[in-house]
Enzyme design. Structure first.
Site, PDB file in Angstrom:
ATOM      1  N   ALA A  34       0.821  -1.191  -0.172  1.00  0.00           N
ATOM      2  CA  ALA A  34      -0.016  -0.086  -0.040  1.00  0.00           C
ATOM      3  C   ALA A  34       0.694   1.375   0.102  1.00  0.00           C
ATOM      4  O   ALA A  34       1.181   1.663  -1.007  1.00  0.00           O
ATOM      5  CB  ALA A  34      -1.012  -0.011   1.127  1.00  0.00           C
ATOM      6  N   ASP A  59       6.686  -3.552  -0.914  1.00  0.00           N
ATOM      7  CA  ASP A  59       6.698  -3.114  -2.244  1.00  0.00           C
ATOM      8  C   ASP A  59       6.808  -1.369  -2.139  1.00  0.00           C
ATOM      9  O   ASP A  59       6.889  -0.938  -3.181  1.00  0.00           O
ATOM     10  CB  ASP A  59       5.315  -3.504  -2.829  1.00  0.00           C
ATOM     11  CG  ASP A  59       5.127  -2.743  -4.255  1.00  0.00           C
ATOM     12  OD1 ASP A  59       6.156  -3.218  -4.932  1.00  0.00           O
ATOM     13  OD2 ASP A  59       4.226  -2.066  -4.841  1.00  0.00           O
ATOM     14  N   GLU A  64      10.876   7.387  -0.129  1.00  0.00           N
ATOM     15  CA  GLU A  64      11.215   6.882  -1.706  1.00  0.00           C
ATOM     16  C   GLU A  64      11.364   8.471  -2.413  1.00  0.00           C
ATOM     17  O   GLU A  64      10.474   9.078  -2.174  1.00  0.00           O
ATOM     18  CB  GLU A  64      10.069   6.269  -2.011  1.00  0.00           C
ATOM     19  CG  GLU A  64       9.995   5.009  -1.316  1.00  0.00           C
ATOM     20  CD  GLU A  64       8.709   4.148  -2.096  1.00  0.00           C
ATOM     21  OE1 GLU A  64       8.003   4.535  -2.922  1.00  0.00           O
ATOM     22  OE2 GLU A  64       8.469   2.846  -1.557  1.00  0.00           O
ATOM     23  N   HIS A  83       7.997  -0.326  -6.371  1.00  0.00           N
ATOM     24  CA  HIS A  83       6.564  -0.126  -6.369  1.00  0.00           C
ATOM     25  C   HIS A  83       6.232   0.355  -7.839  1.00  0.00           C
ATOM     26  O   HIS A  83       5.954   1.472  -8.028  1.00  0.00           O
ATOM     27  CB  HIS A  83       6.065   1.279  -5.343  1.00  0.00           C
ATOM     28  CG  HIS A  83       4.641   1.411  -5.305  1.00  0.00           C
ATOM     29  ND1 HIS A  83       3.873   0.408  -4.781  1.00  0.00           N
ATOM     30  CD2 HIS A  83       3.942   2.312  -5.420  1.00  0.00           C
ATOM     31  CE1 HIS A  83       2.623   0.622  -4.665  1.00  0.00           C
ATOM     32  NE2 HIS A  83       2.540   1.936  -4.976  1.00  0.00           N
ATOM     33  N   ALA A  86       1.527  -0.036 -10.889  1.00  0.00           N
ATOM     34  CA  ALA A  86       0.622   0.873 -11.783  1.00  0.00           C
ATOM     35  C   ALA A  86       1.302   1.104 -12.992  1.00  0.00           C
ATOM     36  O   ALA A  86       0.887   2.068 -13.775  1.00  0.00           O
ATOM     37  CB  ALA A  86       0.247   1.978 -11.162  1.00  0.00           C
TER      38      ALA A  86
END
Length: 131
Positions: A34, A59, A64, A83, A86
């Protein structure tokens, strides 16, 4: 196995803390795909080091891009992946539409603070002053 799939907001930031991890069954596995701010990384590192958790898969990380590697990366029972779920044609198209919607909302005086990466630049009123 406990997996985390919730948005980051004032109520969920740091939700996976030392008490949350201690309440998990010994030998459990934590997976967070998430948001990185949901997990207290120091508490996760301690749970991995003590053996209370068998493993964890992340993830996302709190910071970051990573400026300094967190101590938990030294554990063999931790898997960290980028991550990028998407990064499909459909996902990138939706991100573009969502980003445009966020700009329109901001200009209308409605700011979703959880959509702002550098929220410290926002004034307390959450957006521009309407004229």
């Amino acid at each position: 196995i406990v997996t985390v799939h919730i948005p980051a907001n004032d109520k969920t930031r740091g939700l996976v803390d030392a008490s949350f991890l201690a309440a998990m069954k010994k030998g459990a596995i934590l997976i967070n795909t998430a948001r990185g701010t949901l997990v207290d990384e120091a508490a996760l590192e301690a749970a991995l080091r003590s053996g209370h958790l068998a493993a964890a898969g992340l993830d996302v990380l709190r910071d970051e891009p990573m400026v300094e590697p967190p101590a938990m990366l030294a554990h063999d029972n931790l898997i960290v992946t980028p991550h990028v779920a998407a990064s499909t044609a459909e996902g990138l198209r939706r991100m573009g539409w969502d980003s445009a919607g966020n700009v329109i909302d901001f200009l209308a005086g409605n700011v979703d603070r959880d959509a702002v990466v550098n929220g410290e630049v926002l004034a307390e009123d959450d957006g521009p002053q309407k004229q």
